[in-house]
Design an enzyme around this catalytic site. Structure first.
Site, PDB file in Angstrom:
ATOM      1  N   ILE A 156       0.837  -1.204   0.000  1.00 57.10           N
ATOM      2  CA  ILE A 156       0.000   0.000   0.000  1.00 57.10           C
ATOM      3  C   ILE A 156       0.875   1.259   0.000  1.00 57.10           C
ATOM      4  CG2 ILE A 156      -1.870   1.245   1.156  1.00 57.10           C
ATOM      5  CD1 ILE A 156      -2.555  -1.636  -0.069  1.00 57.10           C
ATOM      6  N   GLU A 363      -1.975  -0.116 -10.059  1.00 62.13           N
ATOM      7  CA  GLU A 363      -3.333   0.327 -10.454  1.00 62.13           C
ATOM      8  C   GLU A 363      -3.910  -0.538 -11.573  1.00 62.13           C
ATOM      9  OE1 GLU A 363      -4.543   4.347 -10.227  1.00 62.13           O
ATOM     10  OE2 GLU A 363      -3.102   4.783  -8.643  1.00 62.13           O
ATOM     11  N   GLY A 364      -3.557  -1.814 -11.515  1.00 64.34           N
ATOM     12  CA  GLY A 364      -4.052  -2.778 -12.491  1.00 64.34           C
ATOM     13  C   GLY A 364      -3.005  -3.028 -13.559  1.00 64.34           C
TER      14      GLY A 364
HETATM   15  N1  COS Z   1     -17.496   0.692 -12.768  1.00 62.16           N
HETATM   16  C1  COS Z   1     -18.593   0.318 -12.095  1.00 62.16           C
HETATM   17  N2  COS Z   1     -18.895  -0.974 -11.825  1.00 62.16           N
HETATM   18  C2  COS Z   1     -18.045  -1.907 -12.261  1.00 62.16           C
HETATM   19  C3  COS Z   1     -16.877  -1.596 -12.981  1.00 62.16           C
HETATM   20  C4  COS Z   1     -16.623  -0.226 -13.238  1.00 62.16           C
HETATM   21  N3  COS Z   1     -15.540   0.154 -13.906  1.00 62.16           N
HETATM   22  N4  COS Z   1     -16.217  -2.745 -13.276  1.00 62.16           N
HETATM   23  C5  COS Z   1     -16.937  -3.745 -12.770  1.00 62.16           C
HETATM   24  N5  COS Z   1     -18.055  -3.238 -12.156  1.00 62.16           N
HETATM   25  C6  COS Z   1     -19.105  -4.001 -11.496  1.00 62.16           C
HETATM   26  C7  COS Z   1     -19.710  -5.002 -12.457  1.00 62.16           C
HETATM   27  O1  COS Z   1     -20.777  -4.452 -13.185  1.00 62.16           O
HETATM   28  C8  COS Z   1     -20.193  -6.076 -11.501  1.00 62.16           C
HETATM   29  O2  COS Z   1     -21.410  -5.646 -10.913  1.00 62.16           O
HETATM   30  P1  COS Z   1     -22.624  -6.706 -10.672  1.00 62.16           P
HETATM   31  O3  COS Z   1     -22.199  -7.485  -9.461  1.00 62.16           O
HETATM   32  O4  COS Z   1     -23.800  -5.868 -10.441  1.00 62.16           O
HETATM   33  O5  COS Z   1     -22.692  -7.557 -11.901  1.00 62.16           O
HETATM   34  C9  COS Z   1     -19.151  -6.072 -10.393  1.00 62.16           C
HETATM   35  O6  COS Z   1     -18.543  -4.763 -10.451  1.00 62.16           O
HETATM   36  C10 COS Z   1     -18.105  -7.146 -10.589  1.00 62.16           C
HETATM   37  O7  COS Z   1     -17.521  -6.948 -11.875  1.00 62.16           O
HETATM   38  P2  COS Z   1     -16.700  -8.080 -12.641  1.00 62.16           P
HETATM   39  O8  COS Z   1     -17.491  -9.357 -12.616  1.00 62.16           O
HETATM   40  O9  COS Z   1     -16.268  -7.546 -13.963  1.00 62.16           O
HETATM   41  O10 COS Z   1     -15.449  -8.246 -11.662  1.00 62.16           O
HETATM   42  P3  COS Z   1     -14.227  -9.224 -11.729  1.00 62.16           P
HETATM   43  O11 COS Z   1     -14.097  -9.857 -10.405  1.00 62.16           O
HETATM   44  O12 COS Z   1     -14.313 -10.096 -12.947  1.00 62.16           O
HETATM   45  O13 COS Z   1     -12.969  -8.225 -11.881  1.00 62.16           O
HETATM   46  C11 COS Z   1     -11.299  -6.884 -12.981  1.00 62.16           C
HETATM   47  C12 COS Z   1     -12.738  -7.442 -12.964  1.00 62.16           C
HETATM   48  C13 COS Z   1     -10.248  -7.920 -13.275  1.00 62.16           C
HETATM   49  C14 COS Z   1     -11.319  -5.836 -14.096  1.00 62.16           C
HETATM   50  C15 COS Z   1     -10.991  -6.192 -11.637  1.00 62.16           C
HETATM   51  O14 COS Z   1     -10.842  -7.139 -10.635  1.00 62.16           O
HETATM   52  C16 COS Z   1      -9.749  -5.320 -11.695  1.00 62.16           C
HETATM   53  O15 COS Z   1      -9.794  -4.166 -12.123  1.00 62.16           O
HETATM   54  N6  COS Z   1      -8.609  -5.853 -11.227  1.00 62.16           N
HETATM   55  C17 COS Z   1      -7.383  -5.092 -11.094  1.00 62.16           C
HETATM   56  C18 COS Z   1      -7.348  -4.452  -9.752  1.00 62.16           C
HETATM   57  C19 COS Z   1      -6.289  -3.437  -9.648  1.00 62.16           C
HETATM   58  O16 COS Z   1      -6.242  -2.488 -10.406  1.00 62.16           O
HETATM   59  N7  COS Z   1      -5.429  -3.633  -8.672  1.00 62.16           N
HETATM   60  C20 COS Z   1      -4.326  -2.746  -8.458  1.00 62.16           C
HETATM   61  C21 COS Z   1      -4.241  -2.347  -7.050  1.00 62.16           C
HETATM   62  S1  COS Z   1      -5.114  -0.962  -6.640  1.00 62.16           S
HETATM   63  S2  COS Z   1      -3.788   0.416  -6.562  1.00 62.16           S
END
Ligand code: COS
Length: 384
Positions: A156, A363-364
């Site tokens: 973090i 951040e992904g």
């Molecule tokens: N905005 C709003 N809602 C979103 C969204 C967005 N950008 N992306 C996903 N959602 C919602 C979806 O609509 C879904 O909602 P419902 O439960 O109502 O269907 C829910 O969130 C889950 O979405 P999804 O099934 O796509 O989630 P996944 O678990 O498949 O994850 C990824 C998707 C891989 C894209 C996500 O986990 C991700 O971004 N991972 C990387 C994380 C990251 O950046 N980590 C770095 C550390 S933070 S500094």
């Protein structure tokens, strides 16, 4: 290229440029060498109102949008990605409050961050939940008027240095992504500690630690937004913040071109400056093309996002991928142009190359960004 910035946008660039040239560049090698947190520089940024750029005016900020923060981060990134990451992580930490927090919560936390008096941090990642963000194990359970948080967050940024932490925890495991919620945890809350600083390849001026919650008790009203909306808030936060990471890539790209071109003009081999050789000119030309193309996409994406579009995720991920892959390529090329000197700590490009790598990861990862873009394309073309 002229992007016809407004007076206010030019002012943001000038302030960030001045801090970068006068305070960050002279100190960056020492901060990197000593793994030192740049508290004094961040305080200067606070005095210059830079922390307030993304915060609405009613909470003491400048009321800027995505493009404004991109402009500031590009300049800071030109100086040092470690310092710029400490700054950017504070903005990342308060996005959940700005996106989903109550009025009281905004009034309580945003003004002190806008003034640079307090720093924030964002607690999502765990040892077994990186790209799979909804796989987090940290839990929050309601006990009377308090939430009890248990678990450990990993890597973090601003850990141990921030006073305000926005943290994601599972409140109902049976509901999957809809069972996560976000909370504000403050420095000094009982049961909350930070681990030792991690030793990193780059961005060494920034602090990276674990956040450790052992029966950490916080008041009930520290829940951000509604119960079960934590994952959505996380995704919206990352949609907002990723163009800022792209901007850091632009900063590295610009700095590398500045360094490599100046070097190539004064480095004599075979009796002439090496910039006279086509082999070097072609590397520099490709660096310049990739930087300008990335800048055009990042600026256009940030302006598009400021209009609050539905396809924010796709645009945000596209510019993050392009500008951070560019930063890795261009910094590697800068080291190549400068040869043995580029590889030495005496010149700044080896640090830029080490720093650039994290932009493709945090951040992904850029692989996750491509998944997001692919999924959005799939949805778009299903509607057509
Ligand atoms: N905005 C709003 N809602 C979103 C969204 C967005 N950008 N992306 C996903 N959602 C919602 C979806 O609509 C879904 O909602 P419902 O439960 O109502 O269907 C829910 O969130 C889950 O979405 P999804 O099934 O796509 O989630 P996944 O678990 O498949 O994850 C990824 C998707 C891989 C894209 C996500 O986990 C991700 O971004 N991972 C990387 C994380 C990251 O950046 N980590 C770095 C550390 S933070 S500094």
């Amino acid at each position: 290229m002229d992007y016809f910035l407004t007076e206010e946008q030019s002012m943001i660039v000038d302030i960030a440029r001045q801090i970068t040239d006068e305070q960050i560049i002279p100190k960056r090698a020492e901060l990197d060498e000593k793994d030192e947190f740049p508290r004094e520089i961040l305080e200067s940024m606070g005095q210059a109102d830079l922390f307030g750029v993304p915060i609405p005016e009613e909470y003491g900020g400048f009321g800027g949008g995505c493009f404004d923060i991109v402009l500031a981060l590009e300049q800071l990134g030109r100086g040092c990605i470690g310092v710029a990451t400490a700054f950017a992580a504070s903005a990342l930490g308060i996005y959940p409050i700005m996106i989903s927090g109550s009025e009281e919560m905004k009034q309580k936390y945003l003004p002190s961050v806008a003034a640079g008096k307090k720093f924030a941090a964002f607690g999502l990642t765990e040892a077994n939940a990186g790209s799979d963000a909804s796989g987090i194990q940290t839990t929050a359970t309601l006990d009377g008027d308090e939430w009890v948080i248990n678990g450990t967050k990993q890597w973090i940024t601003n850990g141990g240095e921030a006073q305000i932490y926005t943290v994601v925890a599972i409140t109902d495991r049976s509901k999957g992504a809809r069972g996560a919620s976000m909370f504000v945890v403050e420095e000094g809350d009982p049961g909350f500690t930070c681990g030792p600083k991690e030793k990193k390849m780059g961005i060494r001026a920034s602090s990276t630690t674990e956040l450790i919650f052992k029966d950490c008790r916080i008041p009930k009203d520290r829940l951000i937004g509604r119960l079960g909306t934590g994952f959505i808030t996380v995704m919206k936060t990352l949609d907002s913040s990723r163009p800022g990471i792209a901007a850091l890539g632009l900063g590295i790209g610009q700095a590398c071109i500045d360094e490599a071109t100046s070097y190539a003009k004064q480095r004599i081999q075979f009796d002439k400056p090496i910039i006279g050789f086509q082999a070097i000119q072609h590397i520099l030309a490709d660096m310049a093309i990739q930087l300008e193309a990335s800048r055009a996409l990042v600026y256009a994406s940030a302006k598009h996002i400021d209009a609050h579009p539905k396809d924010m995720s796709k645009v945000s991920s596209m510019c993050k991928v392009m500008a951070t892959d560019m930063a890795m390529k261009v910094s590697t090329d800068a080291v190549q142009v400068m040869g043995g000197y580029g590889y030495m700590r005496e010149y700044p490009v080896e640090k830029m190359m080490r720093d650039a790598k994290i932009l493709q990861i945090y951040e992904g990862t850029n692989q996750v960004q491509r998944n997001v873009i692919g999924q959005e394309l799939n949805k778009e073309y299903s509607r057509k």
